[in-house]
Structure formats: structure tokens, C-alpha cells
Write a protein that holds these residues in place. Structure first.
Motif, PDB file in Angstrom:
ATOM      1  N   ALA A   1     -17.888  18.059 -24.172  1.00 58.55           N
ATOM      2  CA  ALA A   1     -16.946  17.205 -25.077  1.00 58.55           C
ATOM      3  C   ALA A   1     -17.866  16.838 -26.179  1.00 58.55           C
ATOM      4  CB  ALA A   1     -16.334  16.012 -24.129  1.00 58.55           C
ATOM      5  N   TRP A   2     -19.122  16.247 -26.220  1.00 53.86           N
ATOM      6  CA  TRP A   2     -19.951  16.055 -27.319  1.00 53.86           C
ATOM      7  C   TRP A   2     -19.771  17.032 -28.286  1.00 53.86           C
ATOM      8  CZ3 TRP A   2     -23.594  17.000 -30.693  1.00 53.86           C
ATOM      9  CH2 TRP A   2     -24.228  15.606 -31.382  1.00 53.86           C
TER      10      TRP A   2
ATOM     11  N   CYS B   1      -3.347  26.749 -18.155  1.00 51.90           N
ATOM     12  CA  CYS B   1      -3.286  25.517 -18.915  1.00 51.90           C
ATOM     13  C   CYS B   1      -2.779  25.479 -20.359  1.00 51.90           C
ATOM     14  CB  CYS B   1      -4.897  25.229 -19.220  1.00 51.90           C
ATOM     15  SG  CYS B   1      -5.850  25.179 -17.789  1.00 51.90           S
ATOM     16  N   PRO B   2      -1.458  26.012 -20.428  1.00 53.64           N
ATOM     17  CA  PRO B   2      -1.025  25.891 -21.960  1.00 53.64           C
ATOM     18  C   PRO B   2      -0.891  24.815 -22.510  1.00 53.64           C
ATOM     19  CG  PRO B   2       0.830  26.569 -20.354  1.00 53.64           C
ATOM     20  CD  PRO B   2      -0.390  26.478 -19.689  1.00 53.64           C
ATOM     21  N   LYS B   3      -0.514  23.647 -21.678  1.00 55.75           N
ATOM     22  CA  LYS B   3      -0.126  22.463 -22.281  1.00 55.75           C
ATOM     23  C   LYS B   3      -1.673  21.669 -22.721  1.00 55.75           C
ATOM     24  CE  LYS B   3       0.743  18.920 -19.730  1.00 55.75           C
ATOM     25  NZ  LYS B   3       1.133  18.232 -18.461  1.00 55.75           N
ATOM     26  N   GLU B   4      -2.782  21.873 -21.914  1.00 54.03           N
ATOM     27  CA  GLU B   4      -4.286  21.488 -22.218  1.00 54.03           C
ATOM     28  C   GLU B   4      -4.667  22.269 -23.347  1.00 54.03           C
ATOM     29  OE1 GLU B   4      -2.577  22.333 -19.106  1.00 54.03           O
ATOM     30  OE2 GLU B   4      -2.379  20.449 -18.273  1.00 54.03           O
ATOM     31  N   ILE B   5      -4.422  23.344 -23.500  1.00 53.40           N
ATOM     32  CA  ILE B   5      -5.116  23.928 -24.701  1.00 53.40           C
ATOM     33  C   ILE B   5      -4.780  23.415 -25.827  1.00 53.40           C
ATOM     34  CG2 ILE B   5      -4.924  26.102 -25.666  1.00 53.40           C
ATOM     35  CD1 ILE B   5      -4.823  27.712 -23.048  1.00 53.40           C
ATOM     36  N   VAL B   6      -3.490  23.316 -25.916  1.00 50.69           N
ATOM     37  CA  VAL B   6      -2.757  22.674 -27.273  1.00 50.69           C
ATOM     38  C   VAL B   6      -3.423  21.021 -27.594  1.00 50.69           C
ATOM     39  CG1 VAL B   6      -0.655  21.956 -28.377  1.00 50.69           C
ATOM     40  CG2 VAL B   6      -0.922  23.971 -27.143  1.00 50.69           C
TER      41      VAL B   6
ATOM     42  N   MET C   1     -10.025  20.853 -17.570  1.00 56.47           N
ATOM     43  CA  MET C   1      -9.252  20.769 -18.900  1.00 56.47           C
ATOM     44  C   MET C   1      -8.739  19.393 -18.928  1.00 56.47           C
ATOM     45  SD  MET C   1      -9.638  23.234 -21.200  1.00 56.47           S
ATOM     46  CE  MET C   1      -7.951  23.042 -22.260  1.00 56.47           C
ATOM     47  N   PRO C   2      -8.200  18.684 -18.010  1.00 59.01           N
ATOM     48  CA  PRO C   2      -7.670  17.423 -18.341  1.00 59.01           C
ATOM     49  C   PRO C   2      -8.775  16.683 -18.526  1.00 59.01           C
ATOM     50  CG  PRO C   2      -6.295  18.483 -16.649  1.00 59.01           C
ATOM     51  CD  PRO C   2      -7.517  19.305 -16.980  1.00 59.01           C
ATOM     52  N   ILE C   3      -9.815  16.651 -17.679  1.00 57.29           N
ATOM     53  CA  ILE C   3     -11.150  15.605 -17.715  1.00 57.29           C
ATOM     54  C   ILE C   3     -11.506  15.932 -19.188  1.00 57.29           C
ATOM     55  CG2 ILE C   3     -13.200  14.992 -16.745  1.00 57.29           C
ATOM     56  CD1 ILE C   3     -12.013  16.237 -13.966  1.00 57.29           C
ATOM     57  N   LEU C   4     -11.636  17.143 -19.559  1.00 57.35           N
ATOM     58  CA  LEU C   4     -12.443  17.412 -20.821  1.00 57.35           C
ATOM     59  C   LEU C   4     -11.757  16.789 -21.997  1.00 57.35           C
ATOM     60  CD1 LEU C   4     -14.769  19.065 -22.485  1.00 57.35           C
ATOM     61  CD2 LEU C   4     -13.152  21.113 -22.453  1.00 57.35           C
TER      62      LEU C   4
END
Ligand code: PTJ
Length: 246
Positions: A61-62, A82-87, A203-206
Motif C-alpha cells: 500500500a505504501w 475482483c472486477p469491483k476491487e480493481i476499479v 484486495m479489499p484489505i489493500l
């Protein structure tokens, strides 16, 4: 229909997502096999985001938040899962999204780009051959990248990647972040930061960590990828020891 009460319901839902992606032309047959390999490692890791993976996510993330030109590389499996998360990740970090396939096909590139647009993406790179160029020292179809994307990036997120391209991207001077459930894979061992977690959970955590740290003055923490990977291998070892003693 998978009953909610099924003890392996979550894993079966993820499988359904991937099979759905296959039927819609996003995922290639080999992607189903790659998922099976991932499932096996996920099982051995205890199907949860470990403390060690949280550490890698914070480091990733940093890098993404502080990058000058971050790019998210998307293949068939990642788009289906993860389409939603990529966006969202692209919105939070300002990263460009580029479709880049190992088993390249124009039809599949378009299907993936449309799926991401359906989830709100405004610009998708990697689909217009006018901007295509090559990564040096790489033979697979993944050498073809977008001039406005991976080619110009400083930080590249490349989940479920193949080892050759990770090595080529490193030689090309990129800071490579990956998600890989196999801590022993060549990609995992070559990347600068490997998040040993399922993209579905990680992905949601990132996204959440990127959101929390963006705009804040947070200094970079030391991160040693090899040590972090060794700890994930240790987790597998401990889990196997516990199960074999039962
Ligand atoms: O869509 P394409 O044409 O670009 O092809 C994509 C695949 C995945 C088929 C291609 O990149 C491939 O063959 O990948 P590999 O070499 O099998 O590597 C995939 C890695 O991702 C393996 O180490 C798996 O353990 C890991 N993996 C699989 N599913 C997940 C995963 N890692 C994180 N989350 C997952 N859901």
C-alpha cells in the motif's frame, strides 16, 4: 446451487465466480487449473490473511500510494475474481489499469476491458494496438505492453503472475508487487513485495490500507520480501505439523 451451510461454501462460491468468468470468456482453461493450484496453497495456509500477509499488504500500500506512475496489470483470473476491487484500487491510488494476458487473444482482452468498464473503470490500457510496445528480454505474449501503462510505470501490481515476466519486469527497473498464494513460486520469490493471500481476501484489505494512508505523512517501513515469504512457508509447515499430529 451451493447451500450456505456447506462447510466449504466460501471456497465453492469463489470457484463459481471463476467458472462464471470462464463461461463469459474472461478466463482461459489454464486459468481454472491455476486457480486449483491456488486453492491448494490457500488450504495449506488456513484460508485466512495471516499477520505476515498483512505486513506485505502494508508495504504494498505504501508503494502504491507513493508511486509516481502505478499500474495494475489485469489477467483473466484477476478480472473474474475482483472486477469491483480493481476499479476501486485504481481510484484510491490513481493507478492505471492495463489488461495484460499470458494466453493473449484480442477477443478476451476486449471482454475483460468491458467487464472492468461495467464496474466503473473509465480507461483501460492494453487493448489498443496503436500503443503497444515490448518489454525487453521476454518471449511470452505478456511482453506486449502499453506505452502509456506498464512500459512507463514505476510500480506495477501483477497478481497471479508468471515467473518469466516478473524477472523481465525487474530487469526493466520496475518495482513489482504481486499476490501469489504459492510462496515458493518464481514470481513470489522474484517480486519486491509478495502478498501471500487470495486476491479475493487481500484486495479489499489493500484498498482499505491505501485509503487510510493516502494523503498522510507516513514514513516507509523496512520490508524484506524473502523473510516475509519464509514466514509464510513456516505457516504452511506449522499447519501441516498440527494436522499430522491430530
Ligand atoms: O489470463 P491469462 O491468459 O493471463 O492467464 C492467467 C494464468 C493464471 C492462467 C497464468 O498467468 C498462469 O498460468 O499463471 P500460473 O503460472 O499458474 O501462476 C498463477 C499463480 O497464482 C500460482 O502460483 C497460484 O498459486 C496463484 N494463484 C491462483 N489463484 C490465486 C492465486 N494467488 C492469489 N489469489 C488467487 N485467487
Amino acid at each position: 446451487m451451493i447451500p450456505k451451510s456447506h462447510p466449504r461454501a466460501v471456497s465453492l462460491y469463489i470457484r463459481e465466480k471463476l467458472v462464471g468468468g470462464f463461461r463469459e470468456g474472461l478466463v482461459v482453461e489454464e486459468g481454472l487449473l491455476a486457480h486449483g493450484r491456488g486453492e491448494m496453497f490457500d488450504y495449506l495456509l488456513g484460508e485466512k490473511t495471516s499477520k505476515v500477509s498483512h505486513e506485505a499488504i502494508r508495504a504494498a500500500a505504501w508503494e502504491m500510494v507513493h508511486a509516481k506512475y502505478p499500474v495494475i496489470s489485469v489477467n483473466g483470473n484477476f478480472a473474474a475474481l475482483c472486477p469491483k476491487e480493481i476499479v476501486k484500487l485504481s481510484e484510491v491510488t490513481g493507478a492505471k489499469i492495463e489488461v495484460n494476458l499470458f494466453y493473449a487473444s484480442e477477443k478476451r482482452k476486449k471482454a475483460i476491458a468491458n467487464e472492468l468498464k461495467r464496474h466503473g473503470a473509465k480507461e483501460i490500457l492494453g487493448v489498443d494496438s496503436k500503443f503497444a510496445t515490448r518489454i525487453p528480454k521476454l518471449d511470452s505474449a505478456r511482453r506486449i505492453v502499453d506505452k502509456r501503462g506498464i512500459f512507463s510505470a514505476d510500480v506495477v501490481l501483477v497478481p497471479l503472475e508468471d515467473g518469466d515476466r516478473t524477472i523481465a519486469l525487474k530487469k526493466f527497473g520496475k518495482n513489482v508487487i504481486t499476490f501469489d498464494l504459492n510462496p515458493m513460486s518464481r514470481t513470489a520469490q522474484t517480486a519486491d513485495i509478495t502478498i501471500v493471500d487470495n486476491v479475493i481476501r487481500g484486495m479489499p484489505i489493500l484498498i482499505d490500507v491505501c485509503r487510510k494512508i493516502s494523503g498522510k505523512k507516513i514514513s516507509k517501513k523496512k520490508f524484506d520480501n524473502k523473510k516475509n515469504l519464509a514466514k509464510s512457508i513456516q505457516t504452511i509447515k506449522e499447519n501441516l505439523r498440527r494436522m499430522s499430529n491430530a
